[in-house]
Design an enzyme around this catalytic site. Structure first.
Site, short mmCIF file in Angstrom:
data_model
loop_
_atom_site.label_atom_id
_atom_site.label_comp_id
_atom_site.label_asym_id
_atom_site.label_seq_id
_atom_site.Cartn_x
_atom_site.Cartn_y
_atom_site.Cartn_z
N HIS A 129 44.85 35.66 41.02
CA HIS A 129 45.22 36.61 42.07
C HIS A 129 46.07 37.75 41.54
O HIS A 129 46.78 37.61 40.55
CB HIS A 129 45.88 35.91 43.26
N ASP B 284 48.29 39.53 43.50
CA ASP B 284 49.58 39.70 44.17
C ASP B 284 50.65 38.78 43.57
O ASP B 284 50.33 37.77 42.93
CB ASP B 284 49.45 39.47 45.68
N ASP C 86 52.48 33.95 36.97
CA ASP C 86 51.77 33.74 38.24
C ASP C 86 51.48 35.07 38.91
O ASP C 86 52.33 35.61 39.56
CB ASP C 86 52.61 32.85 39.16
N GLU D 15 46.96 36.01 48.02
CA GLU D 15 47.01 34.56 47.79
C GLU D 15 48.36 33.98 48.22
O GLU D 15 48.43 32.91 48.82
CB GLU D 15 46.76 34.25 46.31
N ASP E 12 40.30 27.87 39.43
CA ASP E 12 41.38 28.73 39.90
C ASP E 12 42.67 28.31 39.20
O ASP E 12 42.71 27.29 38.52
CB ASP E 12 41.51 28.61 41.43
N HIS F 211 57.71 31.50 40.50
CA HIS F 211 58.22 32.06 41.76
C HIS F 211 59.74 32.23 41.69
O HIS F 211 60.38 32.45 42.71
CB HIS F 211 57.88 31.18 42.98
ZN LIG Z 1 49.68 31.82 41.92
#
Ligand SMILES: [Zn+2]
Length: 492
Positions: free
Chosen positions: A121, A123, A156, A190, A217, A461
């Site tokens: 992804h 984003d 990520d 996502e 994924d 994150h």
């Molecule tokens: Zn991710």
């Protein structure tokens, strides 16, 4: 029976038990594929690292409350990809779906072979308020230093997305064409559920009657030192993903003045319900994915851990207790219950009439949303408390088999590029965009060729997100090898 005979009987029963335990421990051989490490895949790691750093500079942030908050950054990101990967953009068909999501189609040479899909992804999550100062670098500066690419998205998931594109770009330079058509999907939302991106792409492909052999994924990682008793790196391939359910739990009563409070207040009733929900969670079990994971890992272990995990028929309850102690292992043995929001009251001397909380459940494959709701009702056991489903929800995914040729392809490629790594099926505890593809695909795997230690996990994150250039180079080699080998296991 004399005491002597009894003692003999007990001793021989014990000896049999020990024998059974030992037999179980050493009878099961390694399930790892025997492959030669791949000597050399040519990758210019430094140049690729700089390209990834450039991608990190674009603030493609997903905001919960403003869907188009980063519209301009996404458009810049698309232009950046076009400039950085010219061959890819000349050869692959590119479609923009749902505003900013990208669907690339790389036509295969064999129209009879079932297509496959790689996902990542575009984003990223925002920087949590108040943590900006804890970063060693500006999170959006795209800094390359000390052997790392730093910044939000480096891991990520721009690391995955750009390493796929790097691999495709070099394969095109070598004149490679895949046997089966390859879709590359880069969602743009996502982090907030993928409803406008990946879901729309899934609908588009379904309208074209596309049926996929498999989807890969982002997902579980290659970890070092996280699994007790194993001194080798472990790559877990996420063969299933947990489901999500959020319940609104609310209590109502007469409003009143704090000087003459009622016996039961809305806050008091809600608090009691929440305490019960937290203390009485869905039961833990070592079944399904966890059981197969331990079956695969046990023969690779040493000492007592090998004995315990090889004999779950005997030590299951003991192992389960141990797993429940850590948050991460607890999460793959049960449907978890997390209290995430509480709202009530706004004045110190008023008893509010209404109190509401959100409880977020992550469902283990095998537990349905209906079962979890019933469990919650039983545990709360108070008809005055209202339970209501809220927000997006999904059932846990089906489990993709480890006997499929696509699983073997992943497993083999991991052991070629990351020699000495033990490969096992794992459970993805967070949600990924791949769940939108479940109706289209025979198998769905969630795996990121990213190496991490326990200490790295908080960067995900979190603060000081980074990816080593060495690891990034391996990721590119991984995708190159994976794509070029995929033709050999193409499904008709
Ligand atoms: Zn991710």
């Amino acid at each position: 029976m004399t005491a002597r005979k009894l003692l003999l009987a007990v001793l021989s029963a014990l000896a049999l038990l020990v024998l059974a335990v030992l037999a179980n421990t050493y009878r099961k051989g390694s399930r790892q594929l025997d492959v030669e490490p791949l000597a050399h895949v040519k990758v210019d790691g430094m140049a690729a690292a700089q390209r990834l750093a450039g991608a990190v500079r674009l603030r493609t942030i997903s905001y919960d409350d403003q869907p188009d908050g980063a519209a301009e950054e996404f458009l810049k990101f698309h232009a950046y990809l076009q400039a950085a990967f010219p061959r890819t953009h000349q050869t692959l068909r590119r479609e923009v779906v749902g505003g900013y999501s990208l669907l690339y189609t790389w036509q295969g040479s064999d129209p009879g072979a079932k297509p496959i899909m790689l996902m990542a992804h575009q984003d990223v999550v925002p920087i949590a308020e108040g943590t900006e100062k804890d970063w060693a670098v500006d999170p959006f500066a795209g800094t390359v230093k000390d052997g790392f690419i730093w910044g939000r998205g480096s891991w990520d998931d721009k690391g995955n997305l750009l390493s796929m594109l790097e691999a495709i770009e070099s394969l095109l330079a070598q004149g490679f064409q895949p046997k089966q058509t390859i879709y590359v999907v880069a969602g743009h939302d996502e982090e907030v559920g993928g409803e406008r991106g990946a879901r729309k792409i899934a609908e588009l492909l379904a309208s074209r009657s596309v049926r996929l052999d498999f989807v890969m994924d982002e997902g579980t990682l290659i970890t070092d030192g996280i699994i007790k008793g194993l001194d080798k790196p472990v790559a877990l391939i996420g063969v299933a993903e947990k489901g999500i359910l959020t319940l609104s739990v609310s209590a109502h009563d007469e409003p009143g003045h704090a000087s003459m409070p009622p016996r039961d207040t809305a806050i008091g009733m809600l608090s009691a319900a929440l305490t019960r929900l937290e203390q009485d969670q869905m039961p833990a079990a070592i079944g399904g994915v966890a059981a197969e994971m331990f079956d695969t890992l046990a023969p690779e272990m040493q000492g007592v851990n090998r004995v315990l995990l090889s004999n779950l028929w005997l030590f299951g309850p003991l192992v389960r207790k141990e797993l429940e102690k850590s948050r991460s292992s607890n999460a793959f043995t049960r449907t978890t219950t997390a209290l995430t929001v509480v709202r009530s009251g706004n004045k110190v001397n008023v008893v509010p009439a209404h109190a509401e909380a959100y409880v977020n459940f992550r469902l283990l494959p095998g537990d349905s949303q209906e079962e979890v709701i019933r469990h919650a009702q039983d545990v709360v056991a108070n008809a005055a408390i209202e339970l209501r489903r809220t927000g997006p929800s999904s059932e846990a995914s089906p489990i993709s088999g480890t006997d499929a040729s696509s699983y073997r392809l992943m497993s083999r490629t991991i052991r070629e590029i990351f020699p000495g790594t033990v490969v096992a099926p794992g459970l993805m505890v967070a949600a990924t965009d791949s769940r939108h593809m479940l109706p289209l695909a025979d198998h769905v795997y969630r795996f990121s060729p990213v190496r991490a230690t326990e200490r790295d996990l908080s960067r995900f994150h979190g603060t000081n997100e980074r990816l080593s250039i060495e690891n990034y180079t391996q990721m590119i080699a991984f995708y190159q090898r994976f794509i070029s080998s995929a033709g050999q296991s193409a499904q008709p």
